[in-house]
Motif scaffolding. Structure first.
Motif, PDB file in Angstrom:
ATOM      1  N   LYS A  23       0.816  -1.216   0.000  1.00 35.95           N
ATOM      2  CA  LYS A  23       0.000   0.000   0.000  1.00 35.95           C
ATOM      3  C   LYS A  23       0.848   1.264   0.000  1.00 35.95           C
ATOM      4  N   MET A  24       2.176   1.121  -0.009  1.00 34.34           N
ATOM      5  CA  MET A  24       3.054   2.276   0.081  1.00 34.34           C
ATOM      6  C   MET A  24       3.848   2.464  -1.211  1.00 34.34           C
ATOM      7  N   ALA A  25       4.252   3.705  -1.436  1.00 38.05           N
ATOM      8  CA  ALA A  25       5.112   4.020  -2.578  1.00 38.05           C
ATOM      9  C   ALA A  25       5.982   5.211  -2.204  1.00 38.05           C
ATOM     10  N   VAL A  26       7.157   5.273  -2.801  1.00 33.85           N
ATOM     11  CA  VAL A  26       8.051   6.421  -2.631  1.00 33.85           C
ATOM     12  C   VAL A  26       8.428   6.943  -4.007  1.00 33.85           C
ATOM     13  N   GLY A  27       8.693   8.228  -4.081  1.00 34.70           N
ATOM     14  CA  GLY A  27       9.027   8.815  -5.372  1.00 34.70           C
ATOM     15  C   GLY A  27      10.073   9.903  -5.262  1.00 34.70           C
ATOM     16  N   LEU A  28      10.714  10.158  -6.374  1.00 36.51           N
ATOM     17  CA  LEU A  28      11.650  11.262  -6.519  1.00 36.51           C
ATOM     18  C   LEU A  28      11.261  12.040  -7.769  1.00 36.51           C
ATOM     19  N   GLN A  29      11.260  13.358  -7.649  1.00 33.88           N
ATOM     20  CA  GLN A  29      10.879  14.219  -8.759  1.00 33.88           C
ATOM     21  C   GLN A  29      11.805  15.421  -8.827  1.00 33.88           C
ATOM     22  N   ALA A  30      11.952  15.954 -10.024  1.00 33.06           N
ATOM     23  CA  ALA A  30      12.708  17.188 -10.244  1.00 33.06           C
ATOM     24  C   ALA A  30      11.898  18.080 -11.165  1.00 33.06           C
ATOM     25  N   GLY A  31      12.163  19.380 -11.099  1.00 30.41           N
ATOM     26  CA  GLY A  31      11.414  20.261 -11.976  1.00 30.41           C
ATOM     27  C   GLY A  31      11.747  21.724 -11.805  1.00 30.41           C
ATOM     28  N   VAL A  32      10.814  22.541 -12.278  1.00 34.02           N
ATOM     29  CA  VAL A  32      10.977  23.987 -12.267  1.00 34.02           C
ATOM     30  C   VAL A  32       9.878  24.624 -11.429  1.00 34.02           C
ATOM     31  N   ALA A  33      10.135  25.833 -10.957  1.00 33.95           N
ATOM     32  CA  ALA A  33       9.171  26.594 -10.170  1.00 33.95           C
ATOM     33  C   ALA A  33       9.073  27.993 -10.775  1.00 33.95           C
ATOM     34  N   ILE A  34       7.908  28.304 -11.325  1.00 36.40           N
ATOM     35  CA  ILE A  34       7.683  29.570 -12.010  1.00 36.40           C
ATOM     36  C   ILE A  34       7.073  30.574 -11.025  1.00 36.40           C
ATOM     37  N   PRO A  35       7.824  31.619 -10.627  1.00 38.07           N
ATOM     38  CA  PRO A  35       7.290  32.585  -9.662  1.00 38.07           C
ATOM     39  C   PRO A  35       6.187  33.442 -10.299  1.00 38.07           C
ATOM     40  N   LEU A  36       5.191  33.785  -9.496  1.00 33.99           N
ATOM     41  CA  LEU A  36       4.046  34.570  -9.962  1.00 33.99           C
ATOM     42  C   LEU A  36       3.932  35.885  -9.210  1.00 33.99           C
ATOM     43  N   GLY A  37       3.253  36.861  -9.804  1.00 32.05           N
ATOM     44  CA  GLY A  37       2.951  38.130  -9.140  1.00 32.05           C
ATOM     45  C   GLY A  37       4.183  38.882  -8.680  1.00 32.05           C
ATOM     46  N   ASP A  38       4.095  39.440  -7.470  1.00 30.70           N
ATOM     47  CA  ASP A  38       5.219  40.195  -6.899  1.00 30.70           C
ATOM     48  C   ASP A  38       6.464  39.323  -6.756  1.00 30.70           C
ATOM     49  N   PHE A  39       6.265  38.043  -6.432  1.00 28.67           N
ATOM     50  CA  PHE A  39       7.386  37.114  -6.314  1.00 28.67           C
ATOM     51  C   PHE A  39       8.095  36.995  -7.667  1.00 28.67           C
ATOM     52  N   GLY A  40       7.315  36.931  -8.753  1.00 29.33           N
ATOM     53  CA  GLY A  40       7.873  36.866 -10.099  1.00 29.33           C
ATOM     54  C   GLY A  40       8.558  38.155 -10.525  1.00 29.33           C
ATOM     55  N   ASP A  41       8.134  39.277  -9.949  1.00 28.76           N
ATOM     56  CA  ASP A  41       8.784  40.552 -10.263  1.00 28.76           C
ATOM     57  C   ASP A  41      10.209  40.595  -9.730  1.00 28.76           C
ATOM     58  N   GLY A  42      10.472  39.858  -8.641  1.00 34.64           N
ATOM     59  CA  GLY A  42      11.785  39.922  -8.023  1.00 34.64           C
ATOM     60  C   GLY A  42      12.693  38.733  -8.288  1.00 34.64           C
ATOM     61  N   PHE A  43      12.109  37.617  -8.782  1.00 29.57           N
ATOM     62  CA  PHE A  43      12.906  36.399  -8.931  1.00 29.57           C
ATOM     63  C   PHE A  43      12.686  35.732 -10.278  1.00 29.57           C
TER      64      PHE A  43
END
Length: 177
Positions: A23-43
């Protein structure tokens, strides 16, 4: 709050070992994080990864726990922001077979760190904030105990009077134990 999340995660893990390991599973993932709004204005675009634990309540529902690391570079030189999200949540699956689309929801803590380098000096700040994420994805069966896991999720890190929002797009594998 940290103790509550630790107790919940341990309870899910302990229950899984008592009932059935299938009934259990483990995972590993990688990816990107797209900043939005004010956070996106600075990063700029962020990068990172996460480890996931899933406990199958029934064929349509999983309880999940995840720990990750994400980092963003500031649009100004010498500025960085990173987050270690520790989240618990659920996934609801639609259909069965080789392709399983799902929707998910998570909540927990983001342990954040920011760094600013200015005139040869380095200034750092660390804190923890409540956060949540909602998204959708799919599992695609690659083998008897191996699934491709692809998802996109809207995430919000709440802070005093504002929030840092981003869309995370992750891909990886989920391995049944």
């Amino acid at each position: 709050m940290k103790q509550l999340l630790s107790v919940l995660l341990l309870a899910v893990l302990f229950t899984g070992f008592i009932n059935a390991q299938s009934k259990m599973a483990v995972g590993l993932q990688a990816g990107v994080a797209i900043p939005l709004g004010d956070f996106g204005d600075g990063f700029d675009l962020g990068f990172g990864g996460q480890g996931t634990f899933a406990y199958h309540i029934n064929p349509m529902l999983d309880v999940t726990g995840s720990v990750g690391y994400l980092t963003w570079s500031g649009k100004a030189d010498g500025v960085t922001f990173s987050s270690v999200p520790v989240l618990v949540g659920v996934r609801y699956y639609f259909g069965q077979g080789q392709f399983h689309p799902y929707v998910s929801g998570e909540l927990g803590l983001h342990f954040t760190s920011s760094k600013v380098e200015f005139l040869g000096n380095s200034y750092t700040s660390s804190d923890s904030f409540f956060g949540f994420g909602v998204g959708a994805g799919f599992l695609y069966k690659l083998g008897p105990n191996l699934d491709l896991d692809v998802n996109a999720k809207f995430n919000s890190i709440s802070s005093e009077g504002s929030a840092s929002n981003y869309i995370g797009i992750m891909a990886g594998v989920l391995i049944a134990l």
